[in-house]
Design a protein around this motif. Sequence first.
Motif, short mmCIF file in Angstrom:
data_model
loop_
_atom_site.label_atom_id
_atom_site.label_comp_id
_atom_site.label_asym_id
_atom_site.label_seq_id
_atom_site.Cartn_x
_atom_site.Cartn_y
_atom_site.Cartn_z
N SER A 170 -67.07 -35.96 -49.81
CA SER A 170 -65.53 -35.40 -50.40
C SER A 170 -64.71 -36.84 -51.66
O SER A 170 -64.66 -36.12 -52.47
CB SER A 170 -64.30 -35.96 -49.47
N VAL A 171 -65.38 -37.93 -51.58
CA VAL A 171 -65.25 -38.92 -52.39
C VAL A 171 -65.59 -38.67 -53.39
O VAL A 171 -65.10 -38.65 -54.60
CB VAL A 171 -65.29 -40.28 -51.77
N LEU A 174 -64.69 -35.28 -55.40
CA LEU A 174 -63.04 -35.18 -55.83
C LEU A 174 -62.94 -36.17 -56.66
O LEU A 174 -61.44 -36.12 -58.14
CB LEU A 174 -61.80 -35.93 -54.71
N THR A 175 -63.26 -37.58 -57.59
CA THR A 175 -63.64 -38.18 -58.09
C THR A 175 -63.29 -37.48 -59.70
O THR A 175 -63.70 -37.62 -60.55
CB THR A 175 -64.03 -39.60 -58.12
N GLN A 179 -59.53 -37.41 -59.54
CA GLN A 179 -58.47 -37.85 -58.67
C GLN A 179 -58.79 -38.98 -58.36
O GLN A 179 -59.79 -39.41 -58.82
CB GLN A 179 -59.08 -36.61 -57.40
N ARG A 183 -56.89 -41.96 -53.61
CA ARG A 183 -55.83 -41.18 -53.34
C ARG A 183 -57.49 -40.32 -52.35
O ARG A 183 -57.19 -39.23 -51.73
CB ARG A 183 -55.50 -39.59 -53.84
N ALA A 184 -58.48 -40.09 -53.06
CA ALA A 184 -59.97 -39.40 -52.89
C ALA A 184 -60.00 -39.33 -51.69
O ALA A 184 -60.43 -39.26 -50.36
CB ALA A 184 -60.77 -39.34 -53.62
N THR A 187 -57.71 -38.79 -48.80
CA THR A 187 -57.62 -37.08 -48.60
C THR A 187 -58.89 -37.16 -47.59
O THR A 187 -58.85 -36.29 -46.98
CB THR A 187 -57.18 -36.76 -49.47
N ALA A 188 -59.65 -38.07 -47.87
CA ALA A 188 -61.27 -37.77 -47.08
C ALA A 188 -60.97 -37.90 -46.01
O ALA A 188 -62.22 -37.14 -45.23
CB ALA A 188 -62.62 -38.00 -47.57
#
Length: 274
Positions: A170-171, A174-175, A179, A183-184, A187-188
């Motif tokens: 996810s990290v 999202l980056t 993002q 925040r990544a 949220t992850a």
Amino acid sequence: MDVVNDLLPLAAMMLVTGAVAGVLAGLLGVGGGIVIVPVLDVALSIYGVEPDIRMHVAVATSLTCIIFTSISSARAHHQKGSVDIRLVRAWGGWILFGALAGSVAASSVNSLVLSAIFGIVALIVALKMLLPADNITLSDDIPTGFAAPAPPLLIGGLSSMMGIGGGTLSVPVLTLLNQPIHRAVGTAALFGLLISLPGAAGFIVSGFNDYRLPPGSFGFVNLIGVALIAPVTVMLAPVGARIAHRLNKRQLSTLFGSFLLLVSLRMLYQTFVG
């Protein structure tokens, strides 16, 4: 007494695993599975669990531990305002579906396949995080329309097959979607809960009545491992979250990538060499 003495080294290893996994859960937004899976794989091999199901037990046990870790980590990040609730609502259902499908698929393949998937995905993510590519993105924002389900389905499916909470995938995803890193990570942490619940359920059902399972197993989930690892990870996840918010963007990316590189190389060596 001999039985107790035999179990003490395993118990100690699991407690240390829980401590490291808890700090990393809060620090990197991962559910701790990136640590739990390879260490449990070693521990289970020492105790004679058959290679054909060893990774299945490690992955399933890791996912169950992540249920508790993710709750603690997500709460800590939410208090700091770094969980994107809008994105959780948009991706949540797709992640849940992908996680369940991934756990069902993983139960039908050999342990070496799971090891290879774990190592290759972790290596790709590590290189992405280590390279000076902080400003490289694939889009200006989260995709919408026809392509919208692809990222969360991929994250959910691969994460449940690897026994991780989703932060590992996810990290960086999202980056790449523009993002912010903090925040990544936050949220992850919540995505980890959405992955671990259906993922663990799938492994429990698929592992029922397998005669090769070690003592204390509920499907592919080993309850002894959960009992020793989960409480420690929950206690220490907020410590990692506090550390994360003291680091800048580049420091957090480098730390994440370096750790994943070591883990991926170890898993690939085990899969293809020994």
